[in-house]
Design a protein around this motif. Structure first.
Motif, PDB file in Angstrom:
ATOM      1  N   UNK A 163       0.839  -1.193   0.000  1.00 19.18           N
ATOM      2  CA  UNK A 163       0.000   0.000   0.000  1.00 19.18           C
ATOM      3  C   UNK A 163       0.879   1.250   0.000  1.00 19.18           C
ATOM      4  N   UNK A 164       0.265   2.352  -0.383  1.00 18.23           N
ATOM      5  CA  UNK A 164       0.905   3.664  -0.359  1.00 18.23           C
ATOM      6  C   UNK A 164      -0.053   4.660   0.282  1.00 18.23           C
ATOM      7  N   UNK A 165       0.440   5.397   1.266  1.00 18.46           N
ATOM      8  CA  UNK A 165      -0.345   6.420   1.953  1.00 18.46           C
ATOM      9  C   UNK A 165      -0.099   7.757   1.285  1.00 18.46           C
ATOM     10  N   UNK A 166      -1.175   8.470   0.950  1.00 17.77           N
ATOM     11  CA  UNK A 166      -1.102   9.807   0.369  1.00 17.77           C
ATOM     12  C   UNK A 166      -1.976  10.754   1.181  1.00 17.77           C
ATOM     13  N   UNK A 167      -1.666  12.027   1.097  1.00 21.16           N
ATOM     14  CA  UNK A 167      -2.480  13.017   1.799  1.00 21.16           C
ATOM     15  C   UNK A 167      -1.721  14.242   2.252  1.00 21.16           C
TER      16      UNK A 167
ATOM     17  N   UNK B 221      11.655   4.484  -2.728  1.00 20.54           N
ATOM     18  CA  UNK B 221      10.861   5.705  -2.866  1.00 20.54           C
ATOM     19  C   UNK B 221      11.552   6.608  -3.879  1.00 20.54           C
ATOM     20  N   UNK B 222      10.788   7.551  -4.417  1.00 17.47           N
ATOM     21  CA  UNK B 222      11.356   8.491  -5.375  1.00 17.47           C
ATOM     22  C   UNK B 222      12.240   9.536  -4.714  1.00 17.47           C
ATOM     23  N   UNK B 223      12.109   9.674  -3.406  1.00 16.33           N
ATOM     24  CA  UNK B 223      12.922  10.626  -2.656  1.00 16.33           C
ATOM     25  C   UNK B 223      13.507   9.902  -1.446  1.00 16.33           C
ATOM     26  N   UNK B 224      14.250  10.623  -0.625  1.00 19.45           N
ATOM     27  CA  UNK B 224      14.891  10.015   0.527  1.00 19.45           C
ATOM     28  C   UNK B 224      13.895   9.491   1.550  1.00 19.45           C
ATOM     29  N   UNK B 225      14.297   8.442   2.271  1.00 22.59           N
ATOM     30  CA  UNK B 225      13.478   7.871   3.339  1.00 22.59           C
ATOM     31  C   UNK B 225      13.909   8.535   4.640  1.00 22.59           C
ATOM     32  N   UNK B 226      12.998   9.285   5.253  1.00 21.32           N
ATOM     33  CA  UNK B 226      13.321  10.069   6.442  1.00 21.32           C
ATOM     34  C   UNK B 226      13.133   9.307   7.742  1.00 21.32           C
TER      35      UNK B 226
ATOM     36  N   UNK C 230       7.017  13.692   3.963  1.00 15.63           N
ATOM     37  CA  UNK C 230       6.713  13.134   5.276  1.00 15.63           C
ATOM     38  C   UNK C 230       8.033  12.917   6.016  1.00 15.63           C
ATOM     39  N   UNK C 231       8.148  13.493   7.210  1.00 19.31           N
ATOM     40  CA  UNK C 231       9.401  13.477   7.965  1.00 19.31           C
ATOM     41  C   UNK C 231       9.443  12.402   9.038  1.00 19.31           C
ATOM     42  N   UNK C 232       8.289  11.959   9.530  1.00 18.51           N
ATOM     43  CA  UNK C 232       8.291  11.008  10.636  1.00 18.51           C
ATOM     44  C   UNK C 232       7.018  10.181  10.595  1.00 18.51           C
ATOM     45  N   UNK C 233       7.107   8.942  11.121  1.00 14.18           N
ATOM     46  CA  UNK C 233       5.963   8.041  11.174  1.00 14.18           C
ATOM     47  C   UNK C 233       6.108   7.165  12.407  1.00 14.18           C
ATOM     48  N   UNK C 234       4.968   6.835  13.021  1.00 12.74           N
ATOM     49  CA  UNK C 234       4.944   5.926  14.160  1.00 12.74           C
ATOM     50  C   UNK C 234       3.617   5.169  14.123  1.00 12.74           C
TER      51      UNK C 234
ATOM     52  N   UNK D 155       8.565   6.414   5.691  1.00 18.23           N
ATOM     53  CA  UNK D 155       8.126   7.784   5.397  1.00 18.23           C
ATOM     54  C   UNK D 155       9.173   8.451   4.515  1.00 18.23           C
ATOM     55  N   UNK D 156       8.720   9.067   3.434  1.00 18.22           N
ATOM     56  CA  UNK D 156       9.649   9.572   2.427  1.00 18.22           C
ATOM     57  C   UNK D 156       9.401  11.039   2.126  1.00 18.22           C
TER      58      UNK D 156
END
Length: 652
Positions: free
Chosen positions: A325-329, A621-626, A334-338, A638-639
């Motif tokens: 899955x991919x989360x968008x919104x 991801x297309x960008x860095x994974x933060x 996105x800098x952080x995820x928990x 989170x990318x």
């Protein structure tokens, strides 16, 4: 002995009267002579002991007195410095209010020149104190400066003459306009377009006014005139203006607090600066058409996306993981995820945090608009709270209710405010300055018991008691230099059940703390050597070992038993590593590392002391994974491409 002392004293007094500068030296010599005579007169050992004991007590009393005086002096000096800083802040606030209310020209004589200089220097020092890894676009504030055109005496005294001269020489004005390039004309049109509002558009049909002064930039103020009914022209800041019933022009101040950032999100940045306290969603059809056209003219740096979790068809697949899955919104990275078992929280550069139901694949709530980037988010175990970190604030949210109420706001300095002290519904401009005595919270973590919160404070770490919402103590000297700061932080439980905290700093060092009850000043238990060659970006305690990553592209493995390094993985990634986590069956977890180019790597660290690369997911991801986090069967990444990736385990 007494006569000799009196004779010596008389000699000393005569010498003191002749040279007052040598008084301390003569007093010391007299005391030494008296003490020597006392010891010469001692007949027994007990008398000598008695004299020595009293002499020793006297020395201790004098030393204590000197220490008290020195401590009082330092306290007074610190108090004076604090008062000076508070006075400087108040002067800055007063000057800012005067400028915002457009009273500079009227009160120019009341504002000293040194006060304006001190305000400018203090603002530049505050901008330098902000961490560049968290606050964006602060350099643009130093490049742009608002300039105000002040009317001259001739313009004020001879307004009619100037108007007649302008009417008498139309050819010169036409020639000047013809000399401008098309680009400058377009900029002038945009400035005039911004300056108008629905109330001021009727001014064209009203009394005529003299030409207004304008500069060729959209970020500078202008000075306009008043109607011909007045004999004196007053300097008025033009955007926006309205016409009163008697034909006079009055100014409507919109409260522009600072210049817009070039890369600001229009939803919460440029748009909010033009209309403070209003969001794009609650505009009606009666809003100013000029504002909508301005928004379209400037262009949107990020479009508002629909919040959703979408399944991925034919996602990236390997022997360990499969992208599901991919989360968008989020409008920006996105800098952080928990995560918990059923919930997820994300923090983004768009200054918002979002709460998600990962079972129903939907967004539950957006947790307000923060002062700047939401660079950290943390769930509190065994509770209904979640923390969001932005700038110097840690906001605690209660997600039991549908509204997700903000309960407390904890500041980096140790101050605690109630959640109702901030209006989370009001969209404010992006904040790039930090108040006095505050600092950016660059790292934070909640211990596994959910009782303590750890937040960085420059080179220290503050410990909070979450049951009472108050600070308990601090971890001292987490970095070698007080000018450095803590860059990453993790907590865990020891086999005995005590809380252990691990810190990595920008000066390349990693330290271990035995927190205990968390009260008082806690010194480091162990410093892991050798250090890294660059800023430490991630620390991870896992199965009796500590893994550290840095911008030097290396990963180190330390033993938690003796603190010795067991392995060094040189150039573990092509770009610097931003996050570490563990994934897999308990006791046999893989070490997962993510870097700035969006690559995931899985390392076997359980089979031997060395680290063996098992699998690589290039460009996950297309960008860095933060940031990364995991559950028993899922990995979440989170990318910077504004998405969160869902990865399902393929391990049986």
């Amino acid at each position: 002995m007494k006569c000799g002392g009196e004779a010596g004293m008389g000699w000393n007094l005569r010498d003191i009267s002749s040279n007052a500068e040598n008084e301390p030296e003569l007093d010391v010599g007299l005391k030494k002579q008296t003490i020597k005579q006392l010891f010469d007169g001692c007949d027994t050992l007990s008398e000598a002991r008695y004299l020595l004991q009293h002499l020793f007590d006297l020395c201790i009393d004098k030393a204590v007195l000197a220490a008290k005086v020195e401590a009082e002096f330092k306290e007074c000096a610190a108090r004076i410095e604090q008062l000076e800083q508070q006075s400087s802040l108040k002067e800055q606030l007063l000057t800012s209010i005067i400028e915002d209310k457009n009273l500079v020209d009227e009160l120019d004589g009341l504002v000293p020149t040194d006060l304006r200089k001190s305000r400018t220097s203090s603002q530049s020092s505050l901008l330098r104190s902000v961490s560049p890894s968290v606050v964006e676009d602060s350099h643009t504030l130093q490049n742009y400066k608002v300039r105000r055109h002040t009317a001259t005496q001739e313009e004020l005294l001879f307004a009619s003459a100037n108007a007649s001269d302008a009417n008498a020489n139309p050819t010169s004005e036409a020639a000047a306009d013809a000399g401008d390039s098309d680009e400058k004309k377009d900029k002038k049109k945009r400035i005039a377009f911004v300056s108008t509002s629905p109330a001021s558009t009727s001014f064209a049909n009203g009394p005529t006014s003299s030409p207004s002064f304008s500069r060729n930039t959209r970020l500078r103020s202008t000075v306009g005139g008043v109607s011909n009914n007045n004999n004196v022209r007053k300097p008025v800041v033009q955007p926006p203006t309205i016409v009163n019933g008697n034909g006079k022009v009055s100014t409507v101040r919109k409260g522009l607090s600072r210049l817009p950032s070039v890369n600001e999100d229009p939803e919460y940045g440029v748009f909010a600066k033009s209309f403070p306290g209003r969001s794009r969603s609650n505009l009606t059809a009666s809003s100013s058409p000029s504002s909508a056209a301005l928004l379209n003219a400037r262009g949107s740096t990020s479009t508002k996306k629909q919040s959703r979790i979408l399944p991925v068809k034919d996602g990236m697949r390997g022997s360990i993981l499969t992208r599901t899955h991919t989360l968008e919104g989020h409008g920006r990275g996105v800098l952080s995820v928990d995560v918990t078992d059923t919930l997820m929280v994300t923090g983004s550069k768009d200054r918002t945090a979002k709460l998600w139901d990962i079972e129903a694949c939907r967004e539950i709530r957006t947790l307000g608009v923060h002062p700047n980037n939401v660079h950290l988010v943390k769930f509190v175990p065994y509770s209904n709270y979640v923390f969001t970190f932005s700038m110097y604030e840690a906001r605690a949210w209660d997600y039991r209710s549908p509204d997700c109420i903000c309960v407390k706001v904890l500041n980096s300095s140790g101050q605690v405010n109630d959640g109702d002290s901030i209006d989370v519904s009001q969209v404010m401009p992006r904040q790039n300055t930090i108040p006095f005595l505050e600092t950016v919270i660059t790292a934070a973590d909640v211990d596994p018991t959910g009782r303590h919160l750890f937040t960085s404070f420059a080179a220290y770490v503050r410990v909070w008691n979450l049951s009472e919402w108050k600070p308990l103590g601090r971890l001292n000297a987490a970095s070698h230099s007080p000018k450095s700061e803590v860059s990453c932080l993790r907590t865990t439980l020891s086999p005995e059940g005590s809380i252990l905290a691990y810190t990595g700093s920008r000066d390349h060092y990693v330290k271990e703390y035995d927190v205990g009850f968390g009260t008082g000043v806690i010194e480091s238990k162990c410093e892991f050597t050798p250090p890294h060659y660059d800023n430490v970006t991630a620390v991870l305690p896992l199965n009796g070992h500590l893994y550290t990553a840095s911008k030097d592209l290396n990963i180190m493995k330390f033993s938690l038993k003796d603190g010795k390094r067991e392995h060094l993985e040189l150039r573990a990634h092509q770009q610097y590593i931003q996050s570490l986590t563990g994934f897999g069956p308990k006791g046999k977890e893989f070490l997962v590392s993510a870097c700035k180019d969006g690559t995931l790597r899985f390392w076997d660290v359980a089979s031997s002391n060395r680290m063996k690369l098992v699998e690589e997911y290039s460009k996950a991801h297309q960008d860095g994974i933060n940031s990364m986090c995991s559950t028993k069967a899922m990995l979440f990444t989170a990318s910077g491409d504004s998405t969160v990736g869902f990865w399902k385990s393929n391990i049986e």
